[in-house]
Each structure stands twice: as structure tokens, then as C-alpha cells.
Design a protein around this motif. Structure first.
Motif, short mmCIF file in Angstrom:
data_model
loop_
_atom_site.label_atom_id
_atom_site.label_comp_id
_atom_site.label_asym_id
_atom_site.label_seq_id
_atom_site.Cartn_x
_atom_site.Cartn_y
_atom_site.Cartn_z
N ALA A 104 0.83 -1.21 0.00
CA ALA A 104 0.00 0.00 0.00
C ALA A 104 0.87 1.26 0.00
O ALA A 104 0.56 2.25 -0.69
N GLN A 105 1.95 1.22 0.74
CA GLN A 105 2.86 2.37 0.76
C GLN A 105 3.54 2.55 -0.59
O GLN A 105 3.73 3.68 -1.07
N ALA A 106 3.90 1.44 -1.23
CA ALA A 106 4.60 1.52 -2.51
C ALA A 106 3.70 2.07 -3.61
O ALA A 106 4.18 2.79 -4.51
N SER A 112 -4.30 -1.84 0.18
CA SER A 112 -4.03 -2.59 -1.05
C SER A 112 -5.21 -3.51 -1.37
O SER A 112 -5.95 -3.91 -0.47
N PRO A 113 -5.42 -3.82 -2.65
CA PRO A 113 -6.58 -4.64 -3.04
C PRO A 113 -6.58 -6.00 -2.37
O PRO A 113 -5.55 -6.55 -2.01
N LEU A 123 0.43 -3.74 -8.60
CA LEU A 123 1.89 -3.79 -8.53
C LEU A 123 2.51 -3.64 -9.91
O LEU A 123 3.48 -2.88 -10.09
N VAL A 124 1.95 -4.36 -10.89
CA VAL A 124 2.48 -4.26 -12.25
C VAL A 124 2.24 -2.85 -12.80
O VAL A 124 3.11 -2.28 -13.48
N THR A 125 1.07 -2.29 -12.52
CA THR A 125 0.77 -0.93 -12.97
C THR A 125 1.75 0.06 -12.36
O THR A 125 2.21 1.01 -13.04
N LEU A 223 8.75 -6.27 -4.48
CA LEU A 223 7.48 -6.65 -3.84
C LEU A 223 6.70 -7.63 -4.71
O LEU A 223 5.95 -8.46 -4.19
N PHE A 224 6.87 -7.54 -6.02
CA PHE A 224 6.13 -8.43 -6.92
C PHE A 224 6.56 -9.88 -6.73
O PHE A 224 5.72 -10.80 -6.80
N GLY A 225 7.86 -10.12 -6.47
CA GLY A 225 8.35 -11.49 -6.32
C GLY A 225 7.65 -12.26 -5.20
O GLY A 225 7.09 -13.34 -5.45
#
Length: 330
Positions: A104-106, A112-113, A123-125, A223-225
Motif C-alpha cells: 500500500a505504501q509503494a 491494497s486490493p 503492482l504491475v501498474t 514486492l512483486f516477487g
């Protein structure tokens, strides 16, 4: 992912995208056809005597009971990891909430959803937006042509891949492999590696604003990983639950056919042919195929699980396959 994989696109379609029941049907047809072809090619297939047929169905009954019991036991062992004392559950909860706060901070939002597809999409967006911000920061900079080409090629690859994955995640439903397929299509490991390489080797040539935006892009990729690995784990548990349920549904019909064939089927009493095929041969092939249905279902599910596992063995900037590090798609 198909562009990066060494396998054929059609093979990956069967291994990953195809409905598991369709894969099971395909494997069953291959099994049935193999038995029929073998019976046609062998001059005396042994259908006139009882011993080979009885031995076959006895083995099928034993293997079905043993195999289904073993698979269900292993599945329950994996799923039992969800069980635990209240302290363990609270620790899991704290970890999940801490990670959600970091995300959410990122992405500069309060919450966050909750849905996996929406979670990965934001995250990808965010990585796409960060890549655009880096590109904007480079617009007024004075860079060497080779440096600009490398950074621009990297940013273009990030934006292009992100646009494709965002479209795939739009409306994707967890439990139908849509979410995991889209996550696999986002090659964040190469992006993380190349971004770190640019920061270390060309960081002094970039403006402070471009470096700051690039660091934010890399932080989001990090974060995505864990998010992808978490949803992959949940997907595997979902698949194992489905597999256990399907095996329970099909084990009884498969056992019934095998037992009935052992007790009542005598190929020597079945005469006649159709299209040049012995009725006895076709019947034995059909009953064997049905008796092996739990195995073909298990194979169909495991093909996808092991393929996904192979594609996601590493986490972070570790690349386990040949990769074009010059800026192209790995």
C-alpha cells in the motif's frame, strides 16, 4: 512467457492453459489408441486366454487403490500446513498484514486490493508508472548514446510487458489459472537484474531524479516477487484440493470397471470385428482406459504443477535459463 520458454507454444498450451479435463481426455485417447494399435500389430495378443487379462485387472485394482490412497495422503499432508496453533496463525496474519502495508505504501494508497488479480495488477501498474517516470526524468538529461539506448530499451521492455500483463489480469479469476498465467508472463527477475545493473554501472551518468525513480521501480519489483510466490502457493493448494476431490469422484467408477472386468469379462467369448478391429480388443482397451482414469487425471494436474514449479524455481534476480541481457525480452 512463451517467447522466453524453450518449449513449443503448443506444448505450453497443453501443459498450462488447457482445461485439465480436456488434457485428461487427450491422455485417455492416447492410452486407448496405444492399446488398440498394439493389439493390431501383435499377431496373437493373448486375448483368448484368461491369465493375462486377469493379471492385468488385478494389477489395475491394486494400483488404483494404492495410488489414490497415496495421492490423497500427500495432498492432505501439504494442505495440513494451513493448520496450526493460534500463535502460528497470528504470526502468519502479522506477516500478511505487514506485506500488505508495504505494498500500500509503494503504490501510494491507504489499502491494497484484496483480490489476487487486482493485487498483482496494481503492482504491475506501479512498475509501469515508475518506468514512465524514469523515462520522463531522462528526457532533459544529456546522456551518452549507448547509455541512453540501454536504459531506454530496458524501460520500453518494462512498459510493454507490463501493459500486456495488466490486460491479462483484468477480470482474471483466481482458481482458474488466469492469475498465475499472467504472473508468469511478467519476467520480473530479468527486470530486477537489469535495473540493478544499470544503477551500478550507469548510475553516475543518470540524474538524481532518474536514479530515485529507478530505485522506486526496483523496490516495487522486489514486492512483486513475494506476491507471485504467495499466490502460486495458494494456487497449488487450490489445485491439490481439486485433485483430491476429483480422485475421490473417479476412484469408485474406475474400481467398479476393473472389478467387473475381472469377474465377468472373458474376451475369448467375444467374437466379431468392426472396421477391422476385434470387439474383444476394443473392450479390453476401453475398460483398461477407464480403470486408469485416476492416473490420467493425476498426470494432467501434475503436468501443470511441475511446469509452473520449473518456471518459478528462483525468486529475485536469479535467472535459470538463457537470457538476452542486451535489453531484449529474456
Amino acid at each position: 512467457m512463451r517467447e522466453r520458454a524453450g518449449e513449443s507454444s503448443r506444448l505450453l498450451l497443453v501443459l498450462l492453459d488447457a482445461n485439465r479435463w480436456l488434457v485428461t481426455a487427450f491422455l485417455s485417447v492416447v492410452l486407448f489408441a496405444s492399446i488398440v494399435v498394439g493389439g493390431v500389430l501383435v499377431p496373437n495378443p493373448g486375448l483368448s486366454t484368461g491369465d493375462p487379462i486377469e493379471t492385468l485387472y488385478q494389477a489395475l485394482i491394486t494400483s488404483t487403490v494404492t495410488g489414490v490412497t497415496l495421492v490423497l495422503t500427500l495432498s492432505q499432508l501439504v494442505l495440513s500446513q494451513e493448520l496450526g496453533a493460534v500463535g502460528d496463525q497470528r504470526e502468519r496474519m502479522d506477516g500478511a498484514m505487514s506485506f500488505r502495508r508495504d505494498v500500500a505504501q509503494a503504490i501510494n494508497t491507504d489499502v491494497s486490493p484484496a483480490e489476487p488479480s487486482a493485487f498483482l495488477r496494481v503492482l504491475v501498474t506501479e512498475t509501469r508508472d515508475r518506468a514512465v517516470a524514469v523515462d520522463d526524468a531522462l528526457a532533459n538529461g544529456d546522456l551518452e548514446p549507448d547509455v541512453r539506448d540501454r536504459v531506454t530499451s530496458y524501460l520500453d521492455a518494462v512498459i510493454e510487458n507490463a501493459d500486456s500483463v495488466i490486460e491479462q489480469l483484468d477480470g482474471a479469476t483466481f482458481g482458474e489459472f488466469d492469475v498465475i498465467r499472467a504472473a508468469l508472463n511478467y519476467n520480473y527477475s530479468w527486470k530486477l537484474y537489469e535495473g540493478r545493473s544499470i544503477t551500478e554501472t550507469q548510475g553516475d551518468d543518470l540524474s538524481d531524479g532518474a536514479v530515485a525513480e529507478l530505485d522506486s521501480l526496483l523496490a516495487t519489483l522486489e514486492l512483486f516477487g513475494p506476491a507471485r510466490e504467495h499466490f502460486k502457493t495458494l494456487s497449488f493448494q487450490w489445485e491439490l484440493s481439486d485433485l483430491s476431490q476429483v480422485l475421490l469422484y473417479t476412484a469408485i467408477p474406475a474400481l467398479s470397471v476393473a472389478i467387473a472386468s475381472l469377474l465377468f469379462l472373458d474376451p475369448s467369448t467375444i467374437s466379431g470385428t468392426s472396421a477391422g478391429l476385434s470387439h474383444a480388443l476394443v473392450l479390453v482397451a476401453a475398460t483398461t482406459t477407464v480403470s486408469l482414469l485416476p492416473f490420467t487425471i493425476l498426470l494432467a494436474y501434475m503436468l501443470r504443477i511441475v511446469t509452473v514449479t520449473k518456471r518459478t524455481l528462483s525468486i529475485g534476480p536469479f535467472i535459470l535459463r538463457e537470457t538476452d541481457r542486451s535489453g531484449g525480452q529474456p
